[in-house]
Design a protein around this motif. Structure first.
Motif, PDB file in Angstrom:
ATOM      1  N   LEU A 141      44.666  20.477  29.912  1.00 44.20           N
ATOM      2  CA  LEU A 141      44.168  19.769  31.092  1.00 44.20           C
ATOM      3  C   LEU A 141      43.531  20.777  32.040  1.00 44.20           C
ATOM      4  O   LEU A 141      43.900  21.957  32.021  1.00 44.20           O
ATOM      5  CB  LEU A 141      45.342  19.088  31.809  1.00 44.20           C
ATOM      6  N   PRO A 142      42.594  20.312  32.899  1.00 45.53           N
ATOM      7  CA  PRO A 142      41.914  21.244  33.817  1.00 45.53           C
ATOM      8  C   PRO A 142      42.879  22.091  34.646  1.00 45.53           C
ATOM      9  O   PRO A 142      42.644  23.286  34.845  1.00 45.53           O
ATOM     10  CB  PRO A 142      41.088  20.321  34.707  1.00 45.53           C
ATOM     11  N   GLU A 143      44.001  21.487  35.098  1.00 47.42           N
ATOM     12  CA  GLU A 143      44.917  22.293  35.927  1.00 47.42           C
ATOM     13  C   GLU A 143      45.638  23.360  35.099  1.00 47.42           C
ATOM     14  O   GLU A 143      45.968  24.430  35.595  1.00 47.42           O
ATOM     15  CB  GLU A 143      45.912  21.425  36.717  1.00 47.42           C
ATOM     16  N   VAL A 144      45.864  23.052  33.829  1.00 46.05           N
ATOM     17  CA  VAL A 144      46.502  24.049  32.945  1.00 46.05           C
ATOM     18  C   VAL A 144      45.511  25.194  32.702  1.00 46.05           C
ATOM     19  O   VAL A 144      45.875  26.374  32.731  1.00 46.05           O
ATOM     20  CB  VAL A 144      46.976  23.406  31.610  1.00 46.05           C
ATOM     21  N   ILE A 145      44.243  24.841  32.494  1.00 41.03           N
ATOM     22  CA  ILE A 145      43.209  25.867  32.288  1.00 41.03           C
ATOM     23  C   ILE A 145      43.140  26.769  33.521  1.00 41.03           C
ATOM     24  O   ILE A 145      43.124  28.006  33.396  1.00 41.03           O
ATOM     25  CB  ILE A 145      41.828  25.216  32.004  1.00 41.03           C
ATOM     26  N   ALA A 146      43.162  26.149  34.697  1.00 37.20           N
ATOM     27  CA  ALA A 146      43.081  26.930  35.942  1.00 37.20           C
ATOM     28  C   ALA A 146      44.271  27.886  36.033  1.00 37.20           C
ATOM     29  O   ALA A 146      44.099  29.074  36.365  1.00 37.20           O
ATOM     30  CB  ALA A 146      43.043  25.994  37.134  1.00 37.20           C
ATOM     31  N   ALA A 147      45.472  27.413  35.685  1.00 32.21           N
ATOM     32  CA  ALA A 147      46.672  28.263  35.753  1.00 32.21           C
ATOM     33  C   ALA A 147      46.557  29.419  34.762  1.00 32.21           C
ATOM     34  O   ALA A 147      46.931  30.559  35.058  1.00 32.21           O
ATOM     35  CB  ALA A 147      47.919  27.432  35.450  1.00 32.21           C
ATOM     36  N   ARG A 148      45.997  29.132  33.593  1.00 32.13           N
ATOM     37  CA  ARG A 148      45.881  30.171  32.563  1.00 32.13           C
ATOM     38  C   ARG A 148      44.830  31.224  32.935  1.00 32.13           C
ATOM     39  O   ARG A 148      44.997  32.401  32.630  1.00 32.13           O
ATOM     40  CB  ARG A 148      45.588  29.530  31.205  1.00 32.13           C
ATOM     41  N   LEU A 149      43.761  30.783  33.603  1.00 32.60           N
ATOM     42  CA  LEU A 149      42.746  31.764  34.031  1.00 32.60           C
ATOM     43  C   LEU A 149      43.306  32.652  35.141  1.00 32.60           C
ATOM     44  O   LEU A 149      43.047  33.855  35.189  1.00 32.60           O
ATOM     45  CB  LEU A 149      41.463  31.049  34.486  1.00 32.60           C
ATOM     46  N   LYS A 150      44.106  32.043  36.002  1.00 30.51           N
ATOM     47  CA  LYS A 150      44.736  32.799  37.071  1.00 30.51           C
ATOM     48  C   LYS A 150      45.697  33.837  36.474  1.00 30.51           C
ATOM     49  O   LYS A 150      45.749  34.994  36.878  1.00 30.51           O
ATOM     50  CB  LYS A 150      45.532  31.837  37.964  1.00 30.51           C
ATOM     51  N   ARG A 151      46.407  33.380  35.473  1.00 26.56           N
ATOM     52  CA  ARG A 151      47.365  34.245  34.792  1.00 26.56           C
ATOM     53  C   ARG A 151      46.625  35.420  34.108  1.00 26.56           C
ATOM     54  O   ARG A 151      47.130  36.541  34.058  1.00 26.56           O
ATOM     55  CB  ARG A 151      48.130  33.402  33.764  1.00 26.56           C
ATOM     56  N   ALA A 152      45.417  35.137  33.604  1.00 23.16           N
ATOM     57  CA  ALA A 152      44.629  36.185  32.943  1.00 23.16           C
ATOM     58  C   ALA A 152      44.357  37.330  33.916  1.00 23.16           C
ATOM     59  O   ALA A 152      44.449  38.514  33.557  1.00 23.16           O
ATOM     60  CB  ALA A 152      43.310  35.609  32.420  1.00 23.16           C
ATOM     61  N   ALA A 153      44.074  36.972  35.173  1.00 24.25           N
ATOM     62  CA  ALA A 153      43.793  38.009  36.166  1.00 24.25           C
ATOM     63  C   ALA A 153      45.030  38.887  36.372  1.00 24.25           C
ATOM     64  O   ALA A 153      44.923  40.115  36.474  1.00 24.25           O
ATOM     65  CB  ALA A 153      43.362  37.363  37.475  1.00 24.25           C
ATOM     66  N   ALA A 154      46.202  38.270  36.404  1.00 25.77           N
ATOM     67  CA  ALA A 154      47.440  39.036  36.583  1.00 25.77           C
ATOM     68  C   ALA A 154      47.701  39.904  35.347  1.00 25.77           C
ATOM     69  O   ALA A 154      48.087  41.074  35.456  1.00 25.77           O
ATOM     70  CB  ALA A 154      48.604  38.090  36.814  1.00 25.77           C
ATOM     71  N   GLU A 155      47.456  39.335  34.153  1.00 22.85           N
ATOM     72  CA  GLU A 155      47.702  40.085  32.912  1.00 22.85           C
ATOM     73  C   GLU A 155      46.776  41.284  32.788  1.00 22.85           C
ATOM     74  O   GLU A 155      47.151  42.309  32.234  1.00 22.85           O
ATOM     75  CB  GLU A 155      47.540  39.169  31.706  1.00 22.85           C
ATOM     76  N   ALA A 156      45.555  41.143  33.334  1.00 23.20           N
ATOM     77  CA  ALA A 156      44.581  42.229  33.231  1.00 23.20           C
ATOM     78  C   ALA A 156      45.116  43.504  33.868  1.00 23.20           C
ATOM     79  O   ALA A 156      44.771  44.621  33.466  1.00 23.20           O
ATOM     80  CB  ALA A 156      43.271  41.816  33.888  1.00 23.20           C
ATOM     81  N   GLU A 157      46.021  43.344  34.838  1.00 24.09           N
ATOM     82  CA  GLU A 157      46.595  44.509  35.515  1.00 24.09           C
ATOM     83  C   GLU A 157      47.524  45.313  34.607  1.00 24.09           C
ATOM     84  O   GLU A 157      47.842  46.461  34.890  1.00 24.09           O
ATOM     85  CB  GLU A 157      47.387  44.069  36.767  1.00 24.09           C
ATOM     86  N   GLY A 158      47.981  44.695  33.518  1.00 22.42           N
ATOM     87  CA  GLY A 158      48.972  45.378  32.672  1.00 22.42           C
ATOM     88  C   GLY A 158      48.398  45.977  31.399  1.00 22.42           C
ATOM     89  O   GLY A 158      49.137  46.530  30.581  1.00 22.42           O
ATOM     90  N   ILE A 159      47.095  45.905  31.230  1.00 19.07           N
ATOM     91  CA  ILE A 159      46.501  46.344  29.954  1.00 19.07           C
ATOM     92  C   ILE A 159      46.726  47.834  29.672  1.00 19.07           C
ATOM     93  O   ILE A 159      46.851  48.246  28.521  1.00 19.07           O
ATOM     94  CB  ILE A 159      44.985  45.998  29.895  1.00 19.07           C
ATOM     95  N   GLU A 160      46.839  48.622  30.718  1.00 17.86           N
ATOM     96  CA  GLU A 160      47.011  50.075  30.520  1.00 17.86           C
ATOM     97  C   GLU A 160      48.261  50.427  29.724  1.00 17.86           C
ATOM     98  O   GLU A 160      48.349  51.505  29.144  1.00 17.86           O
ATOM     99  CB  GLU A 160      47.053  50.811  31.869  1.00 17.86           C
ATOM    100  N   ALA A 161      49.229  49.521  29.680  1.00 18.81           N
ATOM    101  CA  ALA A 161      50.465  49.808  28.937  1.00 18.81           C
ATOM    102  C   ALA A 161      50.265  49.692  27.419  1.00 18.81           C
ATOM    103  O   ALA A 161      51.130  50.070  26.639  1.00 18.81           O
ATOM    104  CB  ALA A 161      51.556  48.837  29.380  1.00 18.81           C
ATOM    105  N   TYR A 162      49.112  49.186  27.012  1.00 20.44           N
ATOM    106  CA  TYR A 162      48.855  48.976  25.576  1.00 20.44           C
ATOM    107  C   TYR A 162      48.286  50.236  24.933  1.00 20.44           C
ATOM    108  O   TYR A 162      47.748  51.110  25.617  1.00 20.44           O
ATOM    109  CB  TYR A 162      47.894  47.785  25.392  1.00 20.44           C
ATOM    110  N   ASP A 163      48.385  50.295  23.602  1.00 18.92           N
ATOM    111  CA  ASP A 163      47.868  51.475  22.894  1.00 18.92           C
ATOM    112  C   ASP A 163      46.366  51.368  22.628  1.00 18.92           C
ATOM    113  O   ASP A 163      45.642  52.345  22.754  1.00 18.92           O
ATOM    114  CB  ASP A 163      48.604  51.632  21.555  1.00 18.92           C
ATOM    115  N   TYR A 164      45.931  50.183  22.208  1.00 14.98           N
ATOM    116  CA  TYR A 164      44.508  49.998  21.885  1.00 14.98           C
ATOM    117  C   TYR A 164      44.039  48.631  22.333  1.00 14.98           C
ATOM    118  O   TYR A 164      44.834  47.693  22.398  1.00 14.98           O
ATOM    119  CB  TYR A 164      44.263  50.070  20.362  1.00 14.98           C
TER     120      TYR A 164
END
Ligand code: 5GP
Length: 206
Positions: A141-164
């Motif tokens: 649903l549109p509201e779920v998509i909006a929540a997931r895109l918002k979550r993507a922004a938060a997740e982007a902050e943690g990418i440095e912990a990954y190896d590749y």
């Protein structure tokens, strides 16, 4: 005894195509064991209990937490997601590399528990493509998509912990890169000391 398998964590923003990537990777390379997570979210159309996920009630999920039956778990957009322990341990002991397609909090817990785990992050070619894919698959649903895109922004902050990181532009290329990275991890010197020492000793005996 077979060498113990490695744990491979694959994360990426919702809509980046992790599901398709995992499907293709495990079809092409049967040696990989893909862990099936438990979740409290509702099945999407076409999803089956025990295939995409073990769909569980909140109570049943909390029972698994209480019984220490999960390697890790996290709350993502109001639902629990977790990795059942038994399968992961069994497969690793049998020498198979186990792939966990999980989000970032779970990835962190895995790295703490298994420092030798390989952490891969799948990126979209661009943010616009990510949104297009998420809207285009039409499963949320549109509201779920909006929540997931918002979550993507938060997740982007943690990418440095990954190896590749890998860019999922062309599916086949991305699958090949993933397979190559896993193979490299298997070949690390510090994972193969037993074998290296055996050959070293044999050579010394010449
Ligand atoms: P989806 O609802 O789109 O299937 O999954 C939502 C998010 O939960 C995805 O980022 C997915 O990788 C993550 N996820 C799936 N299974 C697990 C799990 O067992 N543990 C954790 N921590 N995350 C998971």
């Amino acid at each position: 005894m077979a060498q113990k398998g490695i744990l491979v964590v694959v994360s990426g923003f919702s809509g980046v195509g992790k599901g398709t990537l995992m499907k293709r990777l495990t079809e092409k390379y049967e040696e990989y064991a893909l862990s099936i997570s438990a979740t409290t979210r509702q099945p999407r159309e076409g999803e089956e209990d025990g295939r995409e996920y073990f769909f569980r009630t909140r109570e049943a999920f909390e029972q698994m937490i209480a019984e220490d039956a999960l390697v890790e778990y996290a709350c993502y957009c109001d639902n629990y997601y977790g990795t059942p322990k038994a399968y992961v341990e069994e497969q690793m002991m049998a020498g198979r590399d186990v792939i966990l397609e999980i989000e970032i909090q779970g990835a962190r817990k895995i790295k703490e528990k298994f420092p030798e785990a390989l952490l891969l992050f799948v990126m979209p070619p661009s943010a616009a493509v990510l949104k297009e894919r998420l809207v285009g698959r039409g499963t949320e649903l549109p509201e779920v998509i909006a929540a997931r895109l918002k979550r993507a922004a938060a997740e982007a902050e943690g990418i440095e912990a990954y190896d590749y990181m890998l860019v999922n532009d062309q599916l086949e290329t991305c699958v090949e890169e993933m397979h190559t990275l896993i193979s490299c991890q298997r070949s690390r010197v510090n994972r193969n000391l037993e074998f290296i020492n055996r050959v070293k000793n044999e050579v010394k005996a010449f």
